[in-house]
Design a protein around this motif. Structure first.
Motif, PDB file in Angstrom:
ATOM      1  N   VAL A   5       0.827  -1.208   0.000  1.00  0.00           N
ATOM      2  CA  VAL A   5       0.000   0.000   0.000  1.00  0.00           C
ATOM      3  C   VAL A   5       0.863   1.260   0.000  1.00  0.00           C
ATOM      4  N   TYR A  60      -3.686   5.207  -0.208  1.00  0.00           N
ATOM      5  CA  TYR A  60      -4.825   4.704   0.569  1.00  0.00           C
ATOM      6  C   TYR A  60      -5.919   5.771   0.473  1.00  0.00           C
ATOM      7  N   CYS A  95      -5.411   0.743  -1.739  1.00  0.00           N
ATOM      8  CA  CYS A  95      -6.322   0.361  -0.655  1.00  0.00           C
ATOM      9  C   CYS A  95      -7.421   1.421  -0.577  1.00  0.00           C
TER      10      CYS A  95
END
Length: 353
Positions: free
Chosen positions: A144, A147, A172
Motif C-alpha cells: 500500500v 490509501y 487500498c
C-alpha cells in the motif's frame, strides 16, 4: 529403557530448538517484528532452562547418532518447501510435536519439568496463531502506497468513486459510511468489496467488524473509541487487516501493544473531513515512524494531504499516505489518484538510488 528415554528427550529437545530458531528468525528477518521475535527467543530459553534441570550428563551421553536406525530415513517431499511461509509452518508443527514428545517422556523422570514443557507447548500454539494473524495481513498491506477513504452514505457515489479510484491506482480503499441502516450498509459494502477484489485493491471498512466479516472485506479500521484489535480478531473468520487510528505517541505506543496491521498517523494537516481534529504535524510522522521501525507494524499518514504537500509527508518518513477529499471531492478522482500515485512512485525511486 531409561537410556532410550534420554535418547528420545535429546532428539526432541534438539528438534524443538531447531523449530523455535526458524520461527524466531522468521519474525526477525521476514516480519521485522522485534516483539514477536523476542517471544520466540524467550520460549527457546525457557525450554533450555527446563531441560537443563534434568541430568545433563545422561542426556548428552545417551546420544548415539551413528547407531540411530532413523538416520537417513525419509518420506516423499519431506523437505520440500516452496516458500518462507512453508518453512515457518513446518517449524511450528515440528516444535509442538517435539514438545508433546518431551512432555510424555519427561513425565517418567521429573513431573514438574514435564508440566513446564506442557505449558510451553500451549505457549507455542498461541505464538503460532499470533504470528499468522499478524504476518498474513502485514504482507498484504506492504504494497500500500496510496490509501483512499470514501466517506459517503450514497450507494451510487460510493461505487462510482470506488471504481474511479481503483482505476487511478489506489492500493487500498476504505469505506466510511456513518448513520446508515445495517441492511443498506451491508448491501453497499458487499458491492464495494466486489469492485475492490476485481481491481486487486484492498478493501477496508471503517469501524464495523461485523460488516467486514459478512461482506468479505480485507480489513477494518478502528478508531480510538472503537473495539480493540484483540476484540476484532475474535470476530474474524480469517486473518484480517486491522488498522488503528493514533494521534499522539502515547496512543501509538498503546496501539502497538495490540499488534494492529497498521496505524494511521494524523491528522497531519488541517482537514475539512474532520474539522475538529487538531493537526499533529510532520513531527509526529517523524517520531512515529522511528517508533515503528522494528515492530513490523505498517503506517499511513492521514489528514489534509494533497499533491502539493505529499512529498513533505513522504520525506518525514511516511511509507503510505491516506487521502479523502483530495481525490473524492474533485472533478476527476481517477486523474487525482494517478497524480498522487506518480508522486509517491517518483519519491520512492529517488530514495532507492
Amino acid at each position: 529403557m531409561e537410556r532410550a528415554i534420554y535418547r528420545i528427550i535429546d532428539a526432541n529437545f534438539n528438534r524443538a530448538r531447531e523449530g523455535i530458531r526458524v520461527i524466531e528468525e522468521f519474525c526477525r528477518f521476514a516480519l521485522n517484528c522485534s516483539p514477536l521475535a523476542e517471544r520466540a527467543k524467550q520460549l527457546r530459553h525457557e525450554l533450555s532452562s527446563a531441560i537443563y534441570k534434568l541430568n545433563a550428563s545422561r542426556l548428552i551421553s545417551s546420544r548415539d547418532t551413528l547407531g540411530d536406525v532413523g538416520i537417513g530415513k525419509t518420506v516423499d517431499k519431506q523437505l520440500t518447501r516452496e516458500s518462507l511461509n512453508d518453512c515457518f509452518t513446518a517449524s511450528c508443527k515440528r516444535l509442538t510435536e517435539a514438545l508433546r514428545s518431551l512432555a510424555e517422556m519427561i513425565q517418567t523422570l521429573n513431573r514438574p519439568v514435564a508440566e513446564t514443557i506442557e505449558k510451553l507447548r500451549y505457549e507455542a500454539y498461541t505464538l503460532e496463531k499470533d504470528i499468522v494473524l499478524f504476518s498474513e495481513p502485514a504482507e498484504k498491506f506492504k504494497r500500500v502506497g496510496l490509501y483512499v477513504i470514501i466517506s459517503s452514505n450514497l450507494p451510487a457515489d460510493i461505487i462510482s468513486l470506488t471504481n474511479r479510484c481503483a482505476a487511478g491506482g489506489a492500493d487500498c480503499i476504505q469505506l466510511r459510511a456513518k448513520d446508515i441502516e445495517d441492511d443498506k450498509f451491508f448491501a453497499i459494502a458487499a458491492e464495494f468489496v466486489k469492485v475492490c477484489k476485481a481491481a486487486n485493491v484492498l478493501s477496508i471498512i471503517n469501524d464495523r467488524v461485523d460488516i467486514v466479516v459478512a461482506a468479505g472485506a480485507d480489513g477494518v479500521h478502528l478508531g480510538q473509541n472503537d473495539l480493540s484489535v484483540e476484540q476484532a480478531h475474535k470476530l474474524q473468520l480469517s486473518p484480517l487487516i486491522v488498522g488503528k487510528s493514533t494521534h499522539s505517541l502515547e496512543q501509538l505506543r498503546s496501539a502497538c501493544k495490540e499488534y494492529p496491521t497498521y496505524v494511521s498517523l494524523g491528522s497531519v494537516f488541517s482537514t475539512g473531513t474532520k474539522p475538529d481534529a487538531e493537526p499533529v504535524g510532520l513531527d509526529y510522522v517523524r517520531q512515529a515512524t522511528k517508533e515503528l521501525a522494528d515492530t513490523g507494524i505498517g503506517s499511513v499518514a492521514i489528514g489534509g494531504i494533497t499533491p502539493e504537500n505529499v512529498e513533505d509527508v513522504l520525506k518525514a518518513g511516511a511509507r503510505a499516505i491516506a487521502v479523502c477529499s483530495a481525490v473524492t471531492n474533485v472533478g476527476d478522482p481517477m486523474t487525482a489518484c494517478r497524480a498522487l500515485k506518480e508522486k509517491i512512485a517518483t519519491f520512492n525511486e529517488e530514495m532507492a538510488v
